[in-house]
Design a protein around this motif. Structure first.
Motif, PDB file in Angstrom:
ATOM      1  N   TYR A   9      -6.907 -46.319  62.344  1.00  0.00           N
ATOM      2  CA  TYR A   9      -7.052 -45.162  63.237  1.00  0.00           C
ATOM      3  C   TYR A   9      -7.535 -43.915  62.429  1.00  0.00           C
ATOM      4  CZ  TYR A   9      -4.388 -46.608  67.255  1.00  0.00           C
ATOM      5  OH  TYR A   9      -4.231 -47.168  68.404  1.00  0.00           O
ATOM      6  N   ARG A  16     -15.691 -41.781  65.136  1.00  0.00           N
ATOM      7  CA  ARG A  16     -15.883 -41.573  66.605  1.00  0.00           C
ATOM      8  C   ARG A  16     -16.196 -39.900  66.536  1.00  0.00           C
ATOM      9  NH1 ARG A  16     -11.074 -45.126  69.324  1.00  0.00           N
ATOM     10  NH2 ARG A  16     -11.952 -47.004  69.016  1.00  0.00           N
ATOM     11  N   GLU A 206      -3.702 -33.493  71.427  1.00  0.00           N
ATOM     12  CA  GLU A 206      -3.593 -34.846  71.227  1.00  0.00           C
ATOM     13  C   GLU A 206      -2.270 -35.152  70.192  1.00  0.00           C
ATOM     14  OE1 GLU A 206      -6.905 -38.317  69.819  1.00  0.00           O
ATOM     15  OE2 GLU A 206      -7.357 -36.067  70.193  1.00  0.00           O
ATOM     16  N   VAL A 209       0.771 -34.896  72.505  1.00  0.00           N
ATOM     17  CA  VAL A 209       0.758 -36.246  73.167  1.00  0.00           C
ATOM     18  C   VAL A 209       1.298 -37.289  72.362  1.00  0.00           C
ATOM     19  CG1 VAL A 209      -0.536 -37.896  74.636  1.00  0.00           C
ATOM     20  CG2 VAL A 209      -1.115 -35.464  74.581  1.00  0.00           C
ATOM     21  N   LEU A 212       4.898 -36.816  72.130  1.00  0.00           N
ATOM     22  CA  LEU A 212       5.648 -37.084  73.703  1.00  0.00           C
ATOM     23  C   LEU A 212       5.772 -38.689  73.730  1.00  0.00           C
ATOM     24  CD1 LEU A 212       4.385 -34.901  76.517  1.00  0.00           C
ATOM     25  CD2 LEU A 212       6.858 -35.208  75.455  1.00  0.00           C
ATOM     26  N   VAL A 213       4.830 -39.735  73.209  1.00  0.00           N
ATOM     27  CA  VAL A 213       5.198 -41.039  73.406  1.00  0.00           C
ATOM     28  C   VAL A 213       6.006 -41.705  72.517  1.00  0.00           C
ATOM     29  CG1 VAL A 213       3.081 -41.384  74.586  1.00  0.00           C
ATOM     30  CG2 VAL A 213       2.966 -41.793  72.281  1.00  0.00           C
ATOM     31  N   GLY A 214       6.568 -40.773  71.539  1.00  0.00           N
ATOM     32  CA  GLY A 214       7.357 -41.278  70.603  1.00  0.00           C
ATOM     33  C   GLY A 214       6.756 -41.568  69.305  1.00  0.00           C
ATOM     34  N   PHE A 219       3.166 -41.366  61.258  1.00  0.00           N
ATOM     35  CA  PHE A 219       2.302 -42.163  62.434  1.00  0.00           C
ATOM     36  C   PHE A 219       1.176 -41.010  62.738  1.00  0.00           C
ATOM     37  CE2 PHE A 219       0.641 -45.008  65.675  1.00  0.00           C
ATOM     38  CZ  PHE A 219       0.677 -46.204  65.067  1.00  0.00           C
TER      39      PHE A 219
ATOM     40  N   LEU B  49      12.583 -34.455  78.529  1.00  0.00           N
ATOM     41  CA  LEU B  49      11.646 -35.087  77.453  1.00  0.00           C
ATOM     42  C   LEU B  49      12.033 -34.370  76.019  1.00  0.00           C
ATOM     43  CD1 LEU B  49       8.188 -35.053  79.206  1.00  0.00           C
ATOM     44  CD2 LEU B  49       9.542 -36.868  78.068  1.00  0.00           C
ATOM     45  N   GLU B  51      11.107 -31.438  75.424  1.00  0.00           N
ATOM     46  CA  GLU B  51      10.382 -30.412  74.776  1.00  0.00           C
ATOM     47  C   GLU B  51      10.803 -29.108  74.794  1.00  0.00           C
ATOM     48  OE1 GLU B  51       5.816 -30.838  75.964  1.00  0.00           O
ATOM     49  OE2 GLU B  51       6.791 -31.586  77.759  1.00  0.00           O
ATOM     50  N   ARG B  78      12.393 -40.741  72.839  1.00  0.00           N
ATOM     51  CA  ARG B  78      11.281 -40.641  73.452  1.00  0.00           C
ATOM     52  C   ARG B  78      10.677 -42.116  74.130  1.00  0.00           C
ATOM     53  NH1 ARG B  78       8.702 -35.262  70.963  1.00  0.00           N
ATOM     54  NH2 ARG B  78       9.848 -33.800  72.457  1.00  0.00           N
ATOM     55  N   ARG B  79      10.932 -43.031  73.168  1.00  0.00           N
ATOM     56  CA  ARG B  79      10.349 -44.369  73.423  1.00  0.00           C
ATOM     57  C   ARG B  79      10.981 -45.215  74.570  1.00  0.00           C
ATOM     58  NH1 ARG B  79      10.264 -45.849  67.210  1.00  0.00           N
ATOM     59  NH2 ARG B  79       8.608 -44.501  66.437  1.00  0.00           N
ATOM     60  N   PHE B  85       2.117 -37.087  83.638  1.00  0.00           N
ATOM     61  CA  PHE B  85       1.678 -35.638  83.803  1.00  0.00           C
ATOM     62  C   PHE B  85       0.676 -35.196  84.808  1.00  0.00           C
ATOM     63  CE2 PHE B  85       3.639 -36.336  79.516  1.00  0.00           C
ATOM     64  CZ  PHE B  85       4.476 -35.187  79.677  1.00  0.00           C
ATOM     65  N   ARG B  89      -2.788 -36.179  80.323  1.00  0.00           N
ATOM     66  CA  ARG B  89      -2.304 -35.964  78.561  1.00  0.00           C
ATOM     67  C   ARG B  89      -2.779 -37.486  78.051  1.00  0.00           C
ATOM     68  NH1 ARG B  89       2.946 -32.403  77.584  1.00  0.00           N
ATOM     69  NH2 ARG B  89       2.694 -31.091  79.515  1.00  0.00           N
ATOM     70  N   LEU B  90      -3.969 -37.812  78.146  1.00  0.00           N
ATOM     71  CA  LEU B  90      -4.342 -39.010  77.429  1.00  0.00           C
ATOM     72  C   LEU B  90      -4.792 -38.645  76.013  1.00  0.00           C
ATOM     73  CD1 LEU B  90      -6.130 -41.033  80.295  1.00  0.00           C
ATOM     74  CD2 LEU B  90      -3.766 -41.349  79.233  1.00  0.00           C
ATOM     75  N   LEU B  91      -5.017 -39.412  74.992  1.00  0.00           N
ATOM     76  CA  LEU B  91      -5.758 -39.306  73.869  1.00  0.00           C
ATOM     77  C   LEU B  91      -7.406 -39.272  74.100  1.00  0.00           C
ATOM     78  CD1 LEU B  91      -3.226 -41.371  71.602  1.00  0.00           C
ATOM     79  CD2 LEU B  91      -3.044 -38.832  71.846  1.00  0.00           C
ATOM     80  N   PRO B  92      -7.930 -38.335  74.064  1.00  0.00           N
ATOM     81  CA  PRO B  92      -9.352 -38.365  74.325  1.00  0.00           C
ATOM     82  C   PRO B  92     -10.054 -39.464  73.412  1.00  0.00           C
ATOM     83  CG  PRO B  92      -8.808 -36.314  73.635  1.00  0.00           C
ATOM     84  CD  PRO B  92      -7.463 -37.074  73.666  1.00  0.00           C
ATOM     85  N   LYS B  94      -9.276 -41.932  72.248  1.00  0.00           N
ATOM     86  CA  LYS B  94      -9.082 -43.466  72.290  1.00  0.00           C
ATOM     87  C   LYS B  94      -9.339 -44.033  73.315  1.00  0.00           C
ATOM     88  CE  LYS B  94      -5.086 -43.132  68.877  1.00  0.00           C
ATOM     89  NZ  LYS B  94      -5.953 -42.363  67.999  1.00  0.00           N
ATOM     90  N   PHE B 102      -1.218 -47.507  71.732  1.00  0.00           N
ATOM     91  CA  PHE B 102      -0.807 -46.470  70.702  1.00  0.00           C
ATOM     92  C   PHE B 102       0.899 -46.183  70.897  1.00  0.00           C
ATOM     93  CE2 PHE B 102       0.438 -42.463  69.392  1.00  0.00           C
ATOM     94  CZ  PHE B 102      -0.040 -42.215  68.102  1.00  0.00           C
ATOM     95  N   ALA B 103       1.192 -46.205  72.153  1.00  0.00           N
ATOM     96  CA  ALA B 103       2.755 -45.898  72.501  1.00  0.00           C
ATOM     97  C   ALA B 103       3.333 -47.304  71.832  1.00  0.00           C
ATOM     98  CB  ALA B 103       2.946 -46.073  74.046  1.00  0.00           C
ATOM     99  N   GLN B 154       6.150 -49.338  77.545  1.00  0.00           N
ATOM    100  CA  GLN B 154       7.266 -49.199  76.570  1.00  0.00           C
ATOM    101  C   GLN B 154       8.487 -49.670  77.154  1.00  0.00           C
ATOM    102  OE1 GLN B 154       6.671 -47.385  73.247  1.00  0.00           O
ATOM    103  NE2 GLN B 154       6.665 -45.216  74.194  1.00  0.00           N
TER     104      GLN B 154
END
Lengths: 300, 226
Positions: A9, A16, A206, A209, A212-214, A219, B49, B51, B78-79, B85, B89-92, B94, B102-103, B154
């Motif tokens: 990564y 990238r 980023e 996020v 949020l996905v753990g 990592f 969450l 948050e 969180r997993r 949302f 909220r994506l990883l731009p 990737k 990724f998760a 997940q």
């Protein structure tokens, strides 16, 4: 497994965002150029000081009736001093020969010399010290050893002021060098840190996020540290290459201004030392900056 | 599975985003949380969450107090829940495949598991052929489907969806709603925060209505009434 993913990564992050990576590396190259310049300046200063100090010596003149063996005995004792770099014995005959050679066109001097019955010159020892500041102790040693009064004159007293001034100038240059090196290195680090901070600031969403996905802190942080290290390796190598070419062009001119220096030889001769230093400094700068910059967004 | 015990969230001195909310959500349930903007829907999701932390009260997930989770326990927690949302909220940086993988990678799953699960999920959300695309190359509906796939991969016990159709056109909206229903049929609980009347009335599932941070209604099979 996760370490491999972190490295992958980090590598992907470098490629990238190629333009951002290029801009960051550009700033790092500039910062490392400052460091490189300081290295070269340090070398020139050291070489210059050494050259000037090498030209300073003191002469000990011996009474005319002293045998050569006695002088050579004293020479051996002086040679054994740690402060002494080299001594040169000039016999009465050699001194006369040198005088004749130097003034062979001066008829008046040559005629005067003919008038004399004996050799008017004294045997002498030229002494060079490792550092100009050590002449004082060498002279003290000679004066202490000269119990029989074989020494006619030591020209240190006449040169003392010049030598003292030289010591003061060289130590000022060295102190200034250390101060300037620290100051400019700090500025270079600050600029690099802020550049990387801005890059990571742009990716703060980023990071949130990923949280949020753990993803664990490592990592998330790992790839940024890897990318920072790649910036450092690349910027270090580029800076080294720039100086390699630039010093090749200017080495002769620098050598003409500062005799006894060869900046190209210094750069290419210390290949692993300097290359390693620049790359190591770059990696440390990139990795630590990324580590610190990400930490802020991991907390939120 | 999810329990809110007298939960309040106060911003500033006296702005109650949630006011003494008590609520239970069971396994495999599909709950719509409805209300006007500012009613407290998003705050409810944020508390779940982790948050945000509640000002008062307790939030439990399978008997564990979410408020007390710290460090690595938060990421493990969180997993177990998926989140979707309004702003995707994506990883731009990737691509689709990597966003979903990724998760799993973050969870330390093996390469084999990832290679087998990610394509399956991509197929379920209908994004086959888009694996190499980056988020900026996708439509809003496609982006949201990536987010759903990321949550789904997940194998969460619950998916929290905060206005997931807010930025989508009607066609994509219904695609996402049907996808959520399908996921719920597989056994995952869904908490859907929305103010879309048509969706809520179509679902005919449990509806919790919030107003000024308070639970005004909680109906087993409800409709949109504000």
């Amino acid at each position: 497994m996760n370490l491999l993913r972190i490295i992958q990564y980090g590598w992907a992050g470098f490629w990238r965002n190629f333009w951002v990576s290029s801009a960051t590396m550009g700033i790092m190259v500039l910062a490392l150029c400052v460091v490189s310049l300081l290295l070269v300046m340090g070398y020139i200063t050291d070489a210059f000081i050494e050259d000037v100090q090498g030209k300073v010596d003191i002469s000990v003149y011996f009474e005319r009736d002293i045998s050569e063996n006695e002088v050579l005995d004293i020479k051996t004792k002086i040679d054994n001093l740690q402060e002494v770099r080299e001594t040169e014995y000039i016999s009465q005959e050699e001194a006369l020969k040198v005088f004749r050679e130097r003034h062979k066109t001066n008829d008046l001097l040559m005629a005067s010399l003919q008038e004399l019955d004996s050799n008017p010159f004294q045997a002498s020892l030229n002494i060079k010290a490792n550092e100009a500041s050590q002449f004082d102790s060498i002279v003290s040693f000679i004066e202490k050893e000269d119990g029989l009064g074989v020494v006619a004159k030591i020209n240190f007293k006449e040169n003392e002021k010049v030598i003292e001034r030289l010591i003061s100038i060289t130590s000022s240059i060295e102190n200034m060098g250390v101060f300037v090196t620290f100051l400019l290195s700090f500025v270079a680090m600050l600029i690099t840190f802020n550049t990387i901070r801005l890059v990571i600031y742009n990716q703060r969403d980023e990071i949130s996020v990923m949280k949020l996905v753990g993803a664990s802190d490592w990592f998330i942080r790992g790839p940024f540290v890897v990318t920072g290290s790649i910036y450092g390796i690349t910027a270090g190598a580029i800076t080294w290459a720039i100086f390699f070419v630039a010093l090749w062009f200017i080495s002769e001119k620098v050598g003409a201004v500062f005799p006894g220096t060869d900046v190209y030889k210094y750069w290419s001769g210390n290949l692993f030392g300097i290359f390693g230093l620049l790359v190591g400094f770059g990696v440390a700068l990139g990795a630590v900056s990324s580590f610190v910059a990400v930490r802020r967004y991991l907390k939120t | 599975m999810i329990e809110f015990h007298s939960v309040s969230k106060i911003y500033g001195e006296d702005y109650y985003a949630l006011n003494n909310v008590s609520l239970n959500i069971g396994e495999k349930e599909f709950v719509s949380v409805v209300g006007r903007s500012g009613a407290g829907k998003s705050t409810l999701i944020k508390l779940l969450l982790k948050e945000e932390a509640p000002t008062k009260g307790r939030v439990l997930f399978k008997g564990v107090d979410v408020v007390k989770l710290k460090g690595n326990s938060i990421m493990r927690y969180r997993r177990r829940i998926g989140a979707i949302f309004q702003d995707f909220r994506l990883l731009p940086s990737k691509n689709v495949y990597e966003n979903i993988a990724f998760a799993m990678e973050a969870g330390g799953r093996t390469k084999e598991e990832i290679r087998s699960d990610v394509p399956q999920v991509i197929e379920i959300v209908g994004l086959k052929g888009k694996e190499e695309n980056f988020p900026h190359e996708l439509s809003g509906g496609e982006k949201q489907r990536v987010a759903v796939a990321r949550a789904l991969v997940q194998r969460p016990e619950v998916i929290l969806a905060d206005e997931p159709t807010g930025n989508l056109d009607p066609i994509h909206t219904w695609e996402i709603v049907k996808l959520l229903l399908k996921i719920n049929e597989f056994g995952t609980a869904i908490v859907l925060a929305t103010h879309d009347k048509d969706i809520v009335n179509f679902l005919k599932r449990r509806v919790v209505t919030l107003e000024d941070g308070k639970v005004m209604r909680d109906e087993k099979v409800g409709t949109y009434k504000i």
